[in-house]
Design a protein around this motif. Sequence first.
Motif, short mmCIF file in Angstrom:
data_model
loop_
_atom_site.label_atom_id
_atom_site.label_comp_id
_atom_site.label_asym_id
_atom_site.label_seq_id
_atom_site.Cartn_x
_atom_site.Cartn_y
_atom_site.Cartn_z
N GLY A 69 0.85 -1.02 -0.64
CA GLY A 69 0.02 -0.03 0.10
C GLY A 69 0.86 1.40 0.28
N SER A 70 2.06 1.38 -0.08
CA SER A 70 2.85 2.43 -0.23
C SER A 70 2.87 3.14 -1.50
N MET A 71 2.56 2.34 -2.45
CA MET A 71 2.45 2.93 -3.73
C MET A 71 1.26 2.46 -4.62
N SER A 72 0.76 2.60 -5.46
CA SER A 72 -0.12 2.37 -5.96
C SER A 72 0.01 1.53 -7.63
N ARG A 73 -1.08 0.80 -8.35
CA ARG A 73 -0.19 -0.22 -8.84
C ARG A 73 0.06 1.06 -10.30
N THR A 75 1.22 3.96 -10.16
CA THR A 75 2.41 4.93 -9.86
C THR A 75 2.82 3.89 -10.16
N ALA A 76 3.11 2.71 -9.87
CA ALA A 76 4.68 1.66 -9.90
C ALA A 76 5.09 2.00 -11.00
N ARG A 77 3.96 1.69 -11.73
CA ARG A 77 3.86 1.35 -13.35
C ARG A 77 4.55 2.51 -14.18
N ALA A 78 4.16 3.16 -14.30
CA ALA A 78 5.18 5.30 -14.60
C ALA A 78 6.27 4.56 -13.72
N ALA A 79 6.85 4.99 -12.31
CA ALA A 79 7.91 5.11 -12.09
C ALA A 79 8.74 3.85 -12.55
N ALA A 80 8.36 2.91 -12.50
CA ALA A 80 9.08 1.24 -12.74
C ALA A 80 9.71 1.63 -14.80
N GLU A 81 8.50 1.69 -15.66
CA GLU A 81 8.66 2.29 -16.35
C GLU A 81 10.71 3.47 -16.50
N ALA A 82 10.29 4.96 -16.37
CA ALA A 82 10.78 6.01 -16.07
C ALA A 82 11.86 5.36 -15.79
N ALA A 83 12.34 4.53 -13.97
CA ALA A 83 13.26 4.34 -13.79
C ALA A 83 14.52 3.13 -14.64
N GLY A 84 13.25 1.97 -15.85
CA GLY A 84 13.88 1.56 -16.26
C GLY A 84 14.76 2.18 -17.82
#
Length: 91
Positions: A69-73, A75-84
């Motif tokens: 619950g510390s990050m929404s799905r 948000t996590a998807r967008a953040a992971a794509e950018a971090a990738g």
Amino acid sequence: MRRILLPLLALSLLPAVAQAADQAAATACSAQLSKDGQLLYGKVAPTMTPQTDIKDALTSVARPMVMGGSMSRDTARAAAEAAGECLKFLK
């Protein structure tokens, strides 16, 4: 003898120079990420090797955060794509 050693020495330094350039590019890229992207990048970057599957590595970090619950799905998807995109510089 010196003619042979100098080019060999220069060639031996190339991987270190290339690695430093890649690290610099990754660091510059990560500075532009959102707070969540920087968090994911910061957790995955130290574990990166040439064999690392970036998607798997990011998923293994982001999934527990979403489940906890510390990050929404989304948000996590967008953040992971950018971090990738930044993590690609480290491969």
